[in-house]
Design a protein around this motif. Structure first.
Motif, PDB file in Angstrom:
ATOM      1  N   UNK A 216       0.806  -1.224   0.000  1.00  0.00           N
ATOM      2  CA  UNK A 216       0.000   0.000   0.000  1.00  0.00           C
ATOM      3  C   UNK A 216       0.839   1.274   0.000  1.00  0.00           C
ATOM      4  N   UNK A 217       2.144   1.138   0.167  1.00  0.00           N
ATOM      5  CA  UNK A 217       3.015   2.304   0.017  1.00  0.00           C
ATOM      6  C   UNK A 217       2.994   2.811  -1.427  1.00  0.00           C
ATOM      7  N   UNK A 218       2.445   2.004  -2.327  1.00  0.00           N
ATOM      8  CA  UNK A 218       2.333   2.409  -3.721  1.00  0.00           C
ATOM      9  C   UNK A 218       1.421   3.600  -3.921  1.00  0.00           C
ATOM     10  N   UNK A 219       0.539   3.871  -2.967  1.00  0.00           N
ATOM     11  CA  UNK A 219      -0.358   5.006  -3.111  1.00  0.00           C
ATOM     12  C   UNK A 219       0.316   6.338  -2.752  1.00  0.00           C
ATOM     13  N   UNK A 220       1.517   6.259  -2.141  1.00  0.00           N
ATOM     14  CA  UNK A 220       2.232   7.479  -1.782  1.00  0.00           C
ATOM     15  C   UNK A 220       2.607   8.248  -3.057  1.00  0.00           C
ATOM     16  N   UNK A 221       2.210   9.508  -3.132  1.00  0.00           N
ATOM     17  CA  UNK A 221       2.516  10.334  -4.293  1.00  0.00           C
ATOM     18  C   UNK A 221       1.511  10.222  -5.420  1.00  0.00           C
ATOM     19  N   UNK A 222       0.501   9.343  -5.278  1.00  0.00           N
ATOM     20  CA  UNK A 222      -0.528   9.214  -6.310  1.00  0.00           C
ATOM     21  C   UNK A 222      -1.463  10.421  -6.288  1.00  0.00           C
ATOM     22  N   UNK A 223      -1.815  10.904  -7.446  1.00  0.00           N
ATOM     23  CA  UNK A 223      -2.762  12.018  -7.502  1.00  0.00           C
ATOM     24  C   UNK A 223      -4.146  11.600  -7.033  1.00  0.00           C
ATOM     25  N   UNK A 224      -4.522  10.384  -7.388  1.00  0.00           N
ATOM     26  CA  UNK A 224      -5.856   9.896  -7.037  1.00  0.00           C
ATOM     27  C   UNK A 224      -5.789   8.826  -5.958  1.00  0.00           C
ATOM     28  N   UNK A 225      -4.848   8.985  -5.031  1.00  0.00           N
ATOM     29  CA  UNK A 225      -4.672   7.969  -3.987  1.00  0.00           C
ATOM     30  C   UNK A 225      -5.943   7.768  -3.170  1.00  0.00           C
ATOM     31  N   UNK A 226      -6.678   8.862  -2.952  1.00  0.00           N
ATOM     32  CA  UNK A 226      -7.898   8.768  -2.156  1.00  0.00           C
ATOM     33  C   UNK A 226      -9.006   7.994  -2.833  1.00  0.00           C
ATOM     34  N   UNK A 227      -8.885   7.799  -4.145  1.00  0.00           N
ATOM     35  CA  UNK A 227      -9.922   7.071  -4.870  1.00  0.00           C
ATOM     36  C   UNK A 227      -9.745   5.560  -4.782  1.00  0.00           C
ATOM     37  N   UNK A 228      -8.565   5.129  -4.366  1.00  0.00           N
ATOM     38  CA  UNK A 228      -8.330   3.690  -4.226  1.00  0.00           C
ATOM     39  C   UNK A 228      -9.096   3.158  -3.018  1.00  0.00           C
ATOM     40  N   UNK A 229      -9.811   2.065  -3.170  1.00  0.00           N
ATOM     41  CA  UNK A 229     -10.504   1.467  -2.018  1.00  0.00           C
ATOM     42  C   UNK A 229      -9.507   1.095  -0.919  1.00  0.00           C
ATOM     43  N   UNK A 230      -9.903   1.176   0.343  1.00  0.00           N
ATOM     44  CA  UNK A 230      -8.974   0.853   1.437  1.00  0.00           C
ATOM     45  C   UNK A 230      -8.506  -0.598   1.441  1.00  0.00           C
ATOM     46  N   UNK A 231      -9.255  -1.472   0.787  1.00  0.00           N
ATOM     47  CA  UNK A 231      -8.893  -2.895   0.773  1.00  0.00           C
ATOM     48  C   UNK A 231      -8.059  -3.274  -0.448  1.00  0.00           C
ATOM     49  N   UNK A 232      -7.570  -2.276  -1.186  1.00  0.00           N
ATOM     50  CA  UNK A 232      -6.805  -2.575  -2.398  1.00  0.00           C
ATOM     51  C   UNK A 232      -5.602  -3.465  -2.118  1.00  0.00           C
ATOM     52  N   UNK A 233      -4.779  -3.064  -1.157  1.00  0.00           N
ATOM     53  CA  UNK A 233      -3.567  -3.831  -0.852  1.00  0.00           C
ATOM     54  C   UNK A 233      -3.900  -5.231  -0.352  1.00  0.00           C
ATOM     55  N   UNK A 234      -4.896  -5.327   0.532  1.00  0.00           N
ATOM     56  CA  UNK A 234      -5.285  -6.638   1.049  1.00  0.00           C
ATOM     57  C   UNK A 234      -5.757  -7.550  -0.075  1.00  0.00           C
ATOM     58  N   UNK A 235      -6.516  -6.980  -1.019  1.00  0.00           N
ATOM     59  CA  UNK A 235      -6.991  -7.767  -2.147  1.00  0.00           C
ATOM     60  C   UNK A 235      -5.862  -8.205  -3.059  1.00  0.00           C
ATOM     61  N   UNK A 236      -4.905  -7.305  -3.306  1.00  0.00           N
ATOM     62  CA  UNK A 236      -3.777  -7.624  -4.188  1.00  0.00           C
ATOM     63  C   UNK A 236      -2.903  -8.720  -3.579  1.00  0.00           C
ATOM     64  N   UNK A 237      -2.582  -8.573  -2.292  1.00  0.00           N
ATOM     65  CA  UNK A 237      -1.740  -9.576  -1.622  1.00  0.00           C
ATOM     66  C   UNK A 237      -2.470 -10.916  -1.547  1.00  0.00           C
ATOM     67  N   UNK A 238      -3.756 -10.880  -1.221  1.00  0.00           N
ATOM     68  CA  UNK A 238      -4.525 -12.116  -1.172  1.00  0.00           C
ATOM     69  C   UNK A 238      -4.573 -12.815  -2.519  1.00  0.00           C
ATOM     70  N   UNK A 239      -4.731 -12.037  -3.579  1.00  0.00           N
ATOM     71  CA  UNK A 239      -4.758 -12.617  -4.921  1.00  0.00           C
ATOM     72  C   UNK A 239      -3.411 -13.235  -5.285  1.00  0.00           C
ATOM     73  N   UNK A 240      -2.327 -12.531  -4.953  1.00  0.00           N
ATOM     74  CA  UNK A 240      -0.984 -13.042  -5.262  1.00  0.00           C
ATOM     75  C   UNK A 240      -0.731 -14.367  -4.554  1.00  0.00           C
ATOM     76  N   UNK A 241      -1.071 -14.438  -3.264  1.00  0.00           N
ATOM     77  CA  UNK A 241      -0.844 -15.686  -2.540  1.00  0.00           C
ATOM     78  C   UNK A 241      -1.820 -16.772  -2.963  1.00  0.00           C
TER      79      UNK A 241
END
Length: 265
Positions: free
Chosen positions: A193-218
């Motif tokens: 979720x550190x990927x949202x640092x510096x994003x212009x639209x960081x606030x538009x990303x759902x709060x569960x984005x990182x959890x979903x991405x990591x869960x999908x990867x595993x």
């Protein structure tokens, strides 16, 4: 006193004398580790774990168990987990594989789940410096995540037994093992979720984005490990990186990761 099949000896605690001052050659070095006191008797030169009053074995009292015995028991538990699965892990199977006594098992662990948790923690301790070293050796977020993920996949390729236990059997564990798994995935999610640092639209990303991405990867890694043969997990680096990068850096960055598959050793 020797445990059955073991060359490691128990140690007996003696009263402190005037020569046992801090820093002296005969003093025992102590530090608490989760209910255990780690001791290094200078005369013996062997690390010995003394179970404290707050974590007694079934026989009660302080119980001395050498680190060699604990390591041997964990090695045996790892093999049983990988060969038979968590559902068939029992103290009897583990001690039979280790060539040790049931008493020693219960001096060390509360039961099979506690033993599995110790195996999992040891595996995490082994893999953390590998992944963290690769991650911290890079500069910006995408390169760091790529290096860390590549190191993780490479480790799993080199250590298929640990991979089986951490990725597959951990999902079959008891409540404490599952809670530890959730805790570990949360740490990985924080890094992603550190990927949202510096994003212009960081606030538009759902709060569960990182959890979903990591869960999908595993989930993908779990599927591959469960297959026979599983193939090289390092080959998943590009596709997994594309999945991780997409919501944070966009389609162009994801496409670059997809094309730039790399492997790490």
């Amino acid at each position: 006193i020797k445990d059955a099949g073991s060359v490691a000896c128990y140690a007996r605690e003696r009263p402190r004398t005037q020569t046992d001052r801090p820093g002296s050659a005969s003093a025992a070095h102590r530090r608490t580790e989760g209910g255990w006191v780690l001791m290094m008797p200078a005369a013996v030169g062997e690390r010995v774990l003394k179970r404290g009053a707050g974590a007694m074995g079934p026989m009660g009292g302080g119980v001395f168990v050498s680190e060699f015995q604990r390591t041997r028991m964990l090695d045996a538990a790892l093999v049983v987990l990988a060969e038979d699965g968590y559902a068939r892990v029992t103290a009897r199977r583990v001690v039979a594989r280790a060539g040790m006594s049931s008493k020693t098992f219960y001096d060390l662990f509360e039961g099979p789940e506690d033993c599995f948790l110790a195996v999992l923690d040891r595996a995490v301790d082994e893999i953390t410096p590998v992944v963290l070293g690769a991650y911290e050796g890079q500069g910006e977020w995408v390169a760091r995540v790529r290096a860390g993920l590549g190191a993780l996949l490479g480790f799993f390729d080199r250590e298929p037994v640990l991979c089986q236990v951490m990725v597959v059997e951990a999902l079959r564990g008891g409540p404490r093992v599952l809670a530890r798994r959730v805790e570990l995935l949360r740490v990985l999610g924080d890094v992603v979720d550190l990927g949202r640092v510096g994003m212009r639209a960081a606030g538009e990303l759902p709060p569960l984005t990182a959890e979903g991405v990591v869960g999908a990867a595993f989930g993908v890694i779990h599927t591959r490990v469960s297959q026979e043969p599983s193939g090289s997990l390092s080959a998943l680096l590009g596709p997994l990186m594309a999945t991780i990068v997409l919501p944070y850096k966009g389609r162009a960055a994801a496409a670059r990761e997809q094309r730039g598959t790399r492997t790490f050793s």
